[in-house]
Design a protein around this motif. Structure first.
Motif, PDB file in Angstrom:
ATOM      1  N   LYS A  42       0.822  -1.201   0.000  1.00 11.43           N
ATOM      2  CA  LYS A  42       0.000   0.000   0.000  1.00 11.43           C
ATOM      3  C   LYS A  42       0.863   1.261   0.000  1.00 11.43           C
ATOM      4  CE  LYS A  42      -3.822   2.149   2.536  1.00 11.43           C
ATOM      5  NZ  LYS A  42      -4.705   2.040   3.737  1.00 11.43           N
ATOM      6  N   GLY A  43       0.511   2.195  -0.871  1.00 16.88           N
ATOM      7  CA  GLY A  43       1.252   3.445  -0.965  1.00 16.88           C
ATOM      8  C   GLY A  43       2.630   3.305  -1.576  1.00 16.88           C
ATOM      9  N   GLY A  44       2.891   2.154  -2.193  1.00 15.67           N
ATOM     10  CA  GLY A  44       4.200   1.948  -2.815  1.00 15.67           C
ATOM     11  C   GLY A  44       5.317   1.698  -1.827  1.00 15.67           C
ATOM     12  N   LEU A  45       4.970   1.380  -0.563  1.00 19.70           N
ATOM     13  CA  LEU A  45       5.978   1.163   0.468  1.00 19.70           C
ATOM     14  C   LEU A  45       6.573  -0.246   0.358  1.00 19.70           C
ATOM     15  CD1 LEU A  45       4.175   2.758   3.556  1.00 19.70           C
ATOM     16  CD2 LEU A  45       5.879   3.802   2.028  1.00 19.70           C
ATOM     17  N   ILE A  46       7.861  -0.364   0.612  1.00 16.11           N
ATOM     18  CA  ILE A  46       8.539  -1.652   0.572  1.00 16.11           C
ATOM     19  C   ILE A  46       8.099  -2.482   1.777  1.00 16.11           C
ATOM     20  CG2 ILE A  46      10.788  -2.789   0.673  1.00 16.11           C
ATOM     21  CD1 ILE A  46      11.967  -0.350  -0.739  1.00 16.11           C
ATOM     22  N   THR A  47       7.645  -3.706   1.514  1.00 22.61           N
ATOM     23  CA  THR A  47       7.116  -4.555   2.578  1.00 22.61           C
ATOM     24  C   THR A  47       8.194  -5.343   3.313  1.00 22.61           C
ATOM     25  OG1 THR A  47       6.789  -6.463   1.119  1.00 22.61           O
ATOM     26  CG2 THR A  47       4.985  -4.850   1.267  1.00 22.61           C
ATOM     27  N   GLY A  48       9.349  -5.507   2.704  1.00 25.46           N
ATOM     28  CA  GLY A  48      10.402  -6.330   3.306  1.00 25.46           C
ATOM     29  C   GLY A  48      10.353  -7.772   2.845  1.00 25.46           C
ATOM     30  N   LYS A  81      25.102  -7.462  -1.021  1.00 27.02           N
ATOM     31  CA  LYS A  81      24.414  -7.363   0.264  1.00 27.02           C
ATOM     32  C   LYS A  81      23.296  -6.315   0.209  1.00 27.02           C
ATOM     33  CE  LYS A  81      28.503  -8.747   2.901  1.00 27.02           C
ATOM     34  NZ  LYS A  81      29.451  -8.379   3.986  1.00 27.02           N
ATOM     35  N   PHE A  82      22.328  -6.459   1.136  1.00 32.35           N
ATOM     36  CA  PHE A  82      21.247  -5.493   1.256  1.00 32.35           C
ATOM     37  C   PHE A  82      21.630  -4.392   2.234  1.00 32.35           C
ATOM     38  CE2 PHE A  82      18.894  -9.459   0.254  1.00 32.35           C
ATOM     39  CZ  PHE A  82      18.282  -9.045  -0.919  1.00 32.35           C
ATOM     40  N   ALA A  83      21.121  -3.186   1.976  1.00 32.26           N
ATOM     41  CA  ALA A  83      21.263  -2.069   2.911  1.00 32.26           C
ATOM     42  C   ALA A  83      19.935  -1.330   2.958  1.00 32.26           C
ATOM     43  CB  ALA A  83      22.390  -1.135   2.475  1.00 32.26           C
ATOM     44  N   PRO A  84      19.005  -1.744   3.835  1.00 32.60           N
ATOM     45  CA  PRO A  84      17.673  -1.127   3.890  1.00 32.60           C
ATOM     46  C   PRO A  84      17.717   0.289   4.473  1.00 32.60           C
ATOM     47  CG  PRO A  84      17.704  -3.313   4.907  1.00 32.60           C
ATOM     48  CD  PRO A  84      19.126  -2.881   4.740  1.00 32.60           C
ATOM     49  N   GLU A  85      16.865   1.163   3.949  1.00 38.43           N
ATOM     50  CA  GLU A  85      16.664   2.504   4.481  1.00 38.43           C
ATOM     51  C   GLU A  85      15.158   2.769   4.508  1.00 38.43           C
ATOM     52  OE1 GLU A  85      19.414   5.554   2.949  1.00 38.43           O
ATOM     53  OE2 GLU A  85      20.257   3.974   1.697  1.00 38.43           O
ATOM     54  N   VAL A  92      24.203  -3.792  -2.686  1.00 41.44           N
ATOM     55  CA  VAL A  92      25.574  -3.268  -2.691  1.00 41.44           C
ATOM     56  C   VAL A  92      26.558  -4.367  -3.080  1.00 41.44           C
ATOM     57  CG1 VAL A  92      27.360  -2.155  -1.304  1.00 41.44           C
ATOM     58  CG2 VAL A  92      24.940  -1.660  -0.852  1.00 41.44           C
ATOM     59  N   THR A  93      27.367  -4.086  -4.109  1.00 38.46           N
ATOM     60  CA  THR A  93      28.385  -5.031  -4.557  1.00 38.46           C
ATOM     61  C   THR A  93      29.744  -4.358  -4.559  1.00 38.46           C
ATOM     62  OG1 THR A  93      26.742  -6.037  -6.059  1.00 38.46           O
ATOM     63  CG2 THR A  93      29.042  -6.680  -6.357  1.00 38.46           C
ATOM     64  N   HIS A  94      30.724  -5.010  -3.960  1.00 38.28           N
ATOM     65  CA  HIS A  94      32.102  -4.520  -3.965  1.00 38.28           C
ATOM     66  C   HIS A  94      32.902  -5.325  -4.997  1.00 38.28           C
ATOM     67  CE1 HIS A  94      31.964  -1.870  -0.399  1.00 38.28           C
ATOM     68  NE2 HIS A  94      31.043  -2.712   0.024  1.00 38.28           N
ATOM     69  N   TRP A  95      33.534  -4.616  -5.931  1.00 36.69           N
ATOM     70  CA  TRP A  95      34.353  -5.229  -6.967  1.00 36.69           C
ATOM     71  C   TRP A  95      35.826  -4.884  -6.719  1.00 36.69           C
ATOM     72  CZ3 TRP A  95      31.820  -8.051 -10.842  1.00 36.69           C
ATOM     73  CH2 TRP A  95      30.431  -7.874 -10.918  1.00 36.69           C
TER      74      TRP A  95
END
Length: 235
Positions: free
Chosen positions: A154-160, A184-188, A195-198
């Motif tokens: 609802k409202g375009g919110l990320i549910t997780g 890896k994930f970095a939730p805000e 996030v990917t480190h090369w």
């Protein structure tokens, strides 16, 4: 006889101590040094052996000799690889959207983002992908891709729920070995980063002595937008 054996063991131990304390020190001291530089012929040979290198070899071989030399020079120029970076924003959904940053008249860096969403009752599944590519004389050399998907409600919110992230890459730059850590994930707040480190490790002295570390971040802004970056974070 016993005294002679003891003397031999003591002498061997003394030799090892002079070499640095272990037999492995000798192997490290005598390890072959990295080749001084990448040449046109060596690059062609490498491409013949590299999985999927056929199209790059064909395109490279079509270049005039002067451009082939310049091409190989760019490959082993650490300044070029450090400069390889681009940021981009976009909407969801959207077709493939590309932004180009020009290093000079011969080298370009691009970022291509694809964003899709699928609606199911009161939720959406958002799928994102970004690919950063370095091109020399318009020939793709190195590319890094990060992917991200998640659910919004609802409202375009990320549910997780439904979170997935990953990466893939191609590298036809024989001067560097390029590898990535796990994405890896970095939730805000109503944002989700993949996030990917090369890490690009020099294979020739001409390419430098220190690994070049790159960061790729793909951000999903709920169900309406994206933001991406690919940049150098250390060397």
């Amino acid at each position: 006889m016993r005294n002679r054996i003891t003397a031999t063991v003591v002498a061997a131990a003394a030799s090892v101590a002079l070499l640095g304390g272990s037999g492995q020190a000798l192997a490290a001291d005598t390890a072959p040094a990295a080749p001084s530089q990448l040449t046109v012929d060596a690059y062609k040979t490498w491409l013949k052996r590299a999985p999927g290198g056929g199209p790059t070899l064909k395109a490279f071989s079509r270049l005039p000799v002067v451009k082939q030399r310049a091409f190989v020079g760019y490959l082993q120029n650490a300044r070029v690889f450090k400069a390889f970076g681009v940021t981009q924003t976009g909407a969801i959904p959207s077709k493939a959207k590309t932004k180009t940053v020009r290093y000079n008249k011969d080298v370009t860096f691009t970022s291509t983002t694809v964003a899709a969403s699928r609606t199911a009752k009161s939720t959406k599944t958002v799928s994102l992908s970004v690919t950063a590519t370095e091109r020399i004389f318009d020939i793709p050399v190195t590319s890094a891709t990060t992917t991200l998907s998640y659910e919004t409600g609802k409202g375009g919110l990320i549910t997780g729920k439904g979170r997935k992230a990953g990466h893939k890459g191609t590298n036809f730059n024989a001067a560097f070995t390029v590898k990535a850590d796990a994405t890896k994930f970095a939730p805000e707040a109503n944002m989700l980063d993949a996030v990917t480190h090369w890490t690009a490790t020099p294979r020739f002295k001409s390419a430098g002595t220190k690994p070049i570390k790159k960061l790729q971040v793909l951000t999903g802004l709920g169900d309406h937008g994206t933001a991406t970056t690919f940049r150098t974070v250390g060397s």
